[in-house]
Design a protein around this motif. Structure first.
Motif, mmCIF file in Angstrom:
data_model
loop_
_atom_site.group_PDB
_atom_site.id
_atom_site.type_symbol
_atom_site.label_atom_id
_atom_site.label_comp_id
_atom_site.label_asym_id
_atom_site.label_seq_id
_atom_site.Cartn_x
_atom_site.Cartn_y
_atom_site.Cartn_z
ATOM 1 N N THR A 143 -1.278 12.581 3.229
ATOM 2 C CA THR A 143 -0.257 13.592 3.501
ATOM 3 C C THR A 143 0.803 12.990 4.420
ATOM 4 O O THR A 143 0.477 12.430 5.462
ATOM 5 N N TYR A 144 2.065 13.136 4.005
ATOM 6 C CA TYR A 144 3.195 12.610 4.770
ATOM 7 C C TYR A 144 4.196 13.729 4.994
ATOM 8 O O TYR A 144 4.423 14.546 4.107
ATOM 9 N N ASP A 169 0.835 -1.198 0.000
ATOM 10 C CA ASP A 169 0.000 0.000 0.000
ATOM 11 C C ASP A 169 0.875 1.255 0.000
ATOM 12 O O ASP A 169 2.102 1.184 -0.045
ATOM 13 N N GLU A 170 0.215 2.385 0.059
ATOM 14 C CA GLU A 170 0.869 3.693 0.044
ATOM 15 C C GLU A 170 1.861 3.863 1.197
ATOM 16 O O GLU A 170 2.974 4.354 1.009
ATOM 17 N N LEU A 171 1.463 3.450 2.396
ATOM 18 C CA LEU A 171 2.335 3.583 3.565
ATOM 19 C C LEU A 171 3.587 2.726 3.409
ATOM 20 O O LEU A 171 4.688 3.147 3.775
ATOM 21 N N VAL A 200 4.825 15.545 1.561
ATOM 22 C CA VAL A 200 4.395 14.807 0.379
ATOM 23 C C VAL A 200 2.884 14.670 0.464
ATOM 24 O O VAL A 200 2.355 14.111 1.424
ATOM 25 N N VAL A 201 2.204 15.199 -0.551
ATOM 26 C CA VAL A 201 0.754 15.084 -0.627
ATOM 27 C C VAL A 201 0.444 14.200 -1.840
ATOM 28 O O VAL A 201 0.737 14.586 -2.978
ATOM 29 N N ILE A 202 -0.117 13.046 -1.578
ATOM 30 C CA ILE A 202 -0.456 12.094 -2.644
ATOM 31 C C ILE A 202 -1.729 12.568 -3.316
ATOM 32 O O ILE A 202 -2.717 12.860 -2.647
ATOM 33 N N GLN A 203 -1.678 12.635 -4.643
ATOM 34 C CA GLN A 203 -2.832 13.065 -5.424
ATOM 35 C C GLN A 203 -3.735 11.861 -5.673
ATOM 36 O O GLN A 203 -3.305 10.872 -6.254
ATOM 37 N N SER A 224 6.395 8.728 -8.400
ATOM 38 C CA SER A 224 5.677 8.607 -9.670
ATOM 39 C C SER A 224 5.936 7.248 -10.306
ATOM 40 O O SER A 224 5.007 6.597 -10.794
ATOM 41 N N ASN A 225 7.170 6.798 -10.294
ATOM 42 C CA ASN A 225 7.498 5.492 -10.871
ATOM 43 C C ASN A 225 6.922 4.340 -10.061
ATOM 44 O O ASN A 225 6.788 3.238 -10.566
ATOM 45 N N LEU A 226 6.604 4.603 -8.791
ATOM 46 C CA LEU A 226 5.972 3.573 -7.956
ATOM 47 C C LEU A 226 4.443 3.660 -8.012
ATOM 48 O O LEU A 226 3.757 2.975 -7.274
ATOM 49 N N GLY A 227 3.937 4.541 -8.855
ATOM 50 C CA GLY A 227 2.491 4.628 -9.068
ATOM 51 C C GLY A 227 1.772 5.658 -8.223
ATOM 52 O O GLY A 227 0.549 5.662 -8.177
ATOM 53 N N LEU A 228 2.504 6.530 -7.549
ATOM 54 C CA LEU A 228 1.878 7.557 -6.710
ATOM 55 C C LEU A 228 2.185 8.947 -7.269
ATOM 56 O O LEU A 228 3.333 9.394 -7.222
ATOM 57 N N GLU A 229 1.182 9.601 -7.796
ATOM 58 C CA GLU A 229 1.365 10.988 -8.228
ATOM 59 C C GLU A 229 1.279 11.855 -6.983
ATOM 60 O O GLU A 229 0.402 11.673 -6.144
#
Length: 151
Positions: A84-85, A53-55, A146-149, A124-129
């Motif tokens: 948001t991180y 996951d994102e975390l 870091v704010v994930i879109q 971005s390369n890991l799939g998180l804009e």
């Protein structure tokens, strides 16, 4: 040791050159960093299993990626669990050459643009804009937000 110094000097010269030649300096540096981050993360994760996951991705960025790029782990990772991180580095390697304290605080943002791009490119390369910003209140400590879109 010599590699670290060479990278630090190269970074300072890139920033200096871009600020002499360009009108929109921060976006040029951030774009350079974005491409570097994409390439680095591609090499680092080539043989790795996919992330849960994102975390999990953010933990990888803070431990493995940060260590590879900036020679130490992030000191603190915080999240609001809503995308948001905040990554805190109390001794950011690219600012330690400039100063300690508040002497060159106004110069710090231009030395962080490339790093923000590196993180954004890796994500971005890991799939998180994402949108990555940095702030400095006392050098060489800095916080990257870091704010994930969400798409």
């Amino acid at each position: 040791m010599a590699d670290e110094s060479l990278f630090d000097f190269l970074h300072m010269e890139i920033v200096s050159h871009v600020y002499k030649e360009q009108a929109v300096c921060v976006s040029v540096l951030e774009g350079m960093g974005f491409r570097v981050g994409q390439g680095l993360i591609e090499r680092m994760t080539r043989d790795s299993p996919s992330f849960k996951d994102e975390l999990d991705i953010m933990k990888f960025i803070c431990k493995d990626f940060w260590t590879k790029v900036f020679r130490r782990q992030i000191d603190n990772l915080r999240t609001n669990h809503q995308g948001t991180y905040v990554l805190q580095d109390n001794k950011f390697s690219l600012l330690t050459q400039l100063s300690s304290g508040k002497q060159y605080l106004d110069q710090a943002p231009k030395y962080l643009a490339l790093s923000c791009g590196v993180v954004r490119g890796a994500l971005s390369n890991l799939g998180l804009e994402s949108v990555v910003t940095a702030e400095v209140s006392v050098m060489p400590s800095c916080k990257f937000q870091v704010v994930i879109q969400k798409l």
